[in-house]
Write a protein that holds these residues in place. Structure first.
Motif, mmCIF file in Angstrom:
data_model
loop_
_atom_site.group_PDB
_atom_site.id
_atom_site.type_symbol
_atom_site.label_atom_id
_atom_site.label_comp_id
_atom_site.label_asym_id
_atom_site.label_seq_id
_atom_site.Cartn_x
_atom_site.Cartn_y
_atom_site.Cartn_z
ATOM 1 N N VAL A 183 0.855 -1.148 0.041
ATOM 2 C CA VAL A 183 -0.093 -0.082 0.005
ATOM 3 C C VAL A 183 1.030 1.307 0.068
ATOM 4 O O VAL A 183 0.487 2.284 -0.566
ATOM 5 C CB VAL A 183 -0.785 -0.158 1.266
ATOM 6 N N LEU A 184 1.946 1.197 0.641
ATOM 7 C CA LEU A 184 2.738 2.238 0.934
ATOM 8 C C LEU A 184 3.713 2.774 -0.376
ATOM 9 O O LEU A 184 4.266 3.635 -0.246
ATOM 10 C CB LEU A 184 3.928 2.178 2.123
ATOM 11 N N GLN A 185 3.820 1.760 -1.398
ATOM 12 C CA GLN A 185 4.901 2.062 -2.459
ATOM 13 C C GLN A 185 4.293 3.139 -3.187
ATOM 14 O O GLN A 185 3.112 3.735 -3.012
ATOM 15 C CB GLN A 185 4.873 0.841 -3.400
ATOM 16 N N GLU A 186 5.479 3.794 -3.996
ATOM 17 C CA GLU A 186 4.976 4.873 -5.064
ATOM 18 C C GLU A 186 5.710 4.555 -6.423
ATOM 19 O O GLU A 186 6.474 5.202 -6.805
ATOM 20 C CB GLU A 186 5.847 6.302 -4.539
ATOM 21 N N MET A 187 4.743 3.485 -7.142
ATOM 22 C CA MET A 187 4.916 2.894 -8.282
ATOM 23 C C MET A 187 4.027 2.588 -9.055
ATOM 24 O O MET A 187 3.771 1.615 -9.933
ATOM 25 C CB MET A 187 6.250 2.034 -8.297
ATOM 26 N N GLU A 188 2.826 3.483 -8.947
ATOM 27 C CA GLU A 188 1.415 3.237 -9.426
ATOM 28 C C GLU A 188 1.205 3.774 -10.939
ATOM 29 O O GLU A 188 1.752 5.064 -11.222
ATOM 30 C CB GLU A 188 0.500 3.509 -8.636
ATOM 31 N N TYR B 298 4.523 0.015 -12.489
ATOM 32 C CA TYR B 298 5.689 -0.250 -13.141
ATOM 33 C C TYR B 298 7.079 -0.399 -12.160
ATOM 34 O O TYR B 298 6.530 -0.480 -11.055
ATOM 35 C CB TYR B 298 5.899 1.027 -14.160
ATOM 36 N N ASP B 299 8.417 -0.451 -12.823
ATOM 37 C CA ASP B 299 9.243 -0.733 -12.024
ATOM 38 C C ASP B 299 9.709 -2.010 -11.330
ATOM 39 O O ASP B 299 8.662 -3.210 -12.040
ATOM 40 C CB ASP B 299 9.569 0.250 -10.598
ATOM 41 N N LYS B 300 10.445 -2.193 -10.411
ATOM 42 C CA LYS B 300 10.937 -3.489 -10.143
ATOM 43 C C LYS B 300 11.093 -3.735 -8.626
ATOM 44 O O LYS B 300 10.115 -3.340 -8.019
ATOM 45 C CB LYS B 300 12.491 -4.079 -10.590
ATOM 46 N N PRO C 39 14.129 4.951 1.546
ATOM 47 C CA PRO C 39 13.066 5.081 1.015
ATOM 48 C C PRO C 39 12.776 5.535 -0.506
ATOM 49 O O PRO C 39 11.793 4.913 -1.208
ATOM 50 C CB PRO C 39 12.190 6.004 1.860
ATOM 51 N N TRP C 40 13.863 6.099 -1.027
ATOM 52 C CA TRP C 40 13.691 6.438 -2.357
ATOM 53 C C TRP C 40 14.573 5.852 -3.427
ATOM 54 O O TRP C 40 15.744 5.435 -2.934
ATOM 55 C CB TRP C 40 13.863 7.977 -2.670
ATOM 56 N N PRO C 41 14.230 5.658 -4.685
ATOM 57 C CA PRO C 41 12.638 6.029 -5.174
ATOM 58 C C PRO C 41 12.007 5.006 -4.919
ATOM 59 O O PRO C 41 12.202 3.827 -4.519
ATOM 60 C CB PRO C 41 13.064 6.136 -6.653
ATOM 61 N N HIS C 42 10.626 5.251 -5.000
ATOM 62 C CA HIS C 42 9.322 4.324 -4.859
ATOM 63 C C HIS C 42 9.140 3.756 -3.772
ATOM 64 O O HIS C 42 8.038 3.010 -3.386
ATOM 65 C CB HIS C 42 9.642 3.242 -6.054
#
Length: 581
Positions: free
Chosen positions: A300-305, A428-430, A510-513
């Motif tokens: 839920v906390l990720q930033e890769m949507e 997206y991303d890994k 924490p960064w990125p994503h």
């Protein structure tokens, strides 16, 4: 780490004992050297437990020290020597490497995108070689993956845990190209390097600085920096072919590491493929609109949507912010590298597509899920166009090998530094241990050894590649490594003691994503993940839930299996000398 860690052994390898010094007592077997005289141990470690079943005057050592003990006896620590079983004419090796190429994308893997024919030349390579169905990485991020391949060591031992500037592959860590050089191989690397230090172990190198650029890229060389006009996949291939034709001795075996930037973000296609897939609808994954309700907090906390985190200018190639048309879209500055002719070609292809988007957006025709679908289509089409540009160049290199007769004695390996999310879970991303990120394509063509069109389902990792390439060349590793040679698998034989589980560890936060650090273990049918900074666990039955959308860690039906995997995780961490966090 303990005093006798594998890392210490790499930095300060022991010298063979003199006539009056304690000597190793070796018992060969699956664990190599199991015994060593207690007089040596007393100088360096604690005595064995009273309940130890071994003889009174010996103790069992950690695995890395047993490796070192064996090598001191054989002399392998101080010399690199060809394996006598290898033929007199040793094979050339071409290692083709890409960046973020998901196993969902090559046609040969038969995923949802195969019908689009995205990789005809890689498919040709698979038809002529072996495709590995269960190839995994140890740490799904660019620089760490490259360091693992070069060193044959997990990230915590090779020093490159993240992409951060302070994580560097130290000069004290041996790399397999150095060993091939010592074994009589010519070596070259051309393309993406993405490590902080200069390349080591290469007679010739010409590499992109950092991530590199898709158009008109700069390169670093032994002689200094240079720049070429054109598209990066074309240029990397041009330079590789130039080295093959004019940069090597024709009568000596060679290693060429031919390494592409593609298809790394921000997915800029080559100029001849800007309109490819325009008239197609790219199939979407079932989980494009997933809400993470079946997963733990980190998901839920990720930033890769795709819905919220792709940037209008950088990722989606829109020159203006659709919410404020008087503003340049964030990240669109990449186009400033283009020549006037390149820019004209780009705008002729993307201008009409972008105008259509702006009009639909203005009248409210792209809202909520429809906007996500548009972003997915733009992302996937650019990703696949970039791959097609790369694949076309791989075909050029394969054709050159055929036309010059080199193909008959040249092993060709294709691999990516990790997988990638192509809309699965809306991402997206890994970075994650989920399959899309954890798996990587691996294809090997070895004329006369590998059965054409064959597949292998054994659990293998990028950790295995250094030892595999050395084994192929008939060169013994001159320092400890943690993988296993894939040569028996390529010969159609699976050793009885082949691994039944693989270990994974991701660090960057924490960064990125904003992906939380985690580690885990995967077997043929199950996966256990531990987000250790939050002390949260996930467990998946991969047969029942191949998309990994339902964490069943708390399901009593799996109590025994989970307990077994937790024990296996502890065992693997001990085996690989993973320090406590």
């Amino acid at each position: 780490m303990s005093e006798h860690s594998l890392q210490d052994a790499l930095i300060h390898p022991p010298q063979p004992p003199g006539p009056s010094e304690p000597r190793c007592i070796v018992v060969t077997g699956p664990d190599f050297a199991d015994l060593i005289s207690v007089s040596y141990i007393e100088q360096h470690s604690s005595p064995p437990d009273a309940d130890d079943a071994m003889p009174r005057n010996v103790v069992k050592l950690p695995l890395p020290i047993r490796f070192l003990c064996l090598w001191m006896l054989t002399g392998a620590m101080v010399a690199v020597s060809p394996v006598s079983a290898q033929p007199a004419e040793r094979p050339n090796i071409v290692f083709i490497f890409s960046d973020d190429h998901a196993t969902q994308a090559p046609g040969a893997y038969g995923g949802r995108l195969a019908a689009l024919d995205p990789t005809p030349n890689l498919d040709r390579l698979a038809d002529e070689g072996m495709l590995f169905r269960n190839a995994f990485v140890t740490n799904s991020i660019c620089a760490p993956s490259r360091a693992v391949i070069l060193s044959g060591l997990h990230s915590h031992l090779n020093g490159v845990e993240t992409n951060a500037r302070h994580d560097s592959l130290e000069a004290s860590i041996p790399v397999f190209p150095e060993m091939l050089q010592q074994g009589g191989y010519q070596t070259a690397i051309i393309g993406k390097w993405h490590l902080k230090s200069d390349p080591r172990g290469f007679d010739y190198w010409e590499v992109l600085p950092g991530q590199g650029d898709y158009y008109n890229p700069a390169f670093r060389t032994q002689e200094g920096d240079t720049q070429y006009e054109g598209y990066v996949s074309d240029i990397v291939t041009d330079r590789a072919l130039e080295w093959l034709e004019n940069g090597r001795e024709a009568d000596e075996p060679f290693l060429l590491m031919y390494q592409h930037k593609a298809p790394h973000r921000n997915w800029l296609p080559g100029p001849t493929h800007l309109n490819r897939y325009d008239d197609m609808e790219i199939p979407a994954p079932r989980s494009l609109f997933y809400d993470y309700s079946g997963l733990s907090t980190p998901a839920v906390l990720q930033e890769m949507e795709i819905s919220t985190d792709l940037r209008w200018g950088w990722d989606l190639k829109l020159p203006l912010n659709p919410e404020h048309l008087d503003e340049v879209a964030e990240g669109y500055q990449w186009i400033d590298r283009f020549t006037p002719a390149q820019r004209a070609t780009w705008e002729a292809a993307y201008g009409p597509k972008n105008d259509t988007f702006y009009e639909r957006y203005r009248v409210g025709g792209l809202q909520e899920r429809d906007l996500i679908r548009w972003k997915y289509q733009r992302y996937l089409k650019d990703y696949l166009r970039t791959i097609y540009s790369m694949d076309e160049n791989i075909g050029r290199l394969l054709d050159y090998l055929e036309e010059t007769g080199l193909a008959e004695n040249t092993i060709v390996i294709y691999n990516s530094d990790q997988g990638f999310f192509l809309g699965e879970k809306g991402w997206y991303d890994k970075r994650w241990m989920y399959e899309e990120s954890f798996k990587t394509p691996l294809i090997v063509r070895w004329p006369g050894v590998v059965q054409p069109g064959s597949e292998n389902k054994a659990l293998v990792q990028n950790l295995d590649l250094a030892q595999t390439l050395l084994d192929m060349a008939g060169v013994e590793p001159s320092s400890p490594m943690q993988g296993h040679s894939l040569v028996p698998l390529l010969q159609g034989e699976t050793p009885e003691d082949w691994r039944e589980s693989v270990y994974y560890h991701y660090y960057e936060f924490p960064w990125p994503h904003h992906v939380h650090p985690h580690e885990g273990v995967r077997t043929a049918g199950y996966k256990l993940i531990h987000y250790y900074t939050l002390d949260q666990w996930e467990f998946f039955n991969l047969e029942a839930d191949p998309d990994e959308l339902r964490n069943v860690y708390g399901d009593r039906a799996y109590t025994e299996t989970i307990a077994h995997l937790r024990e296996e995780l502890v065992r693997l961490k001990e085996h690989y000398e993973v320090p406590a966090r």
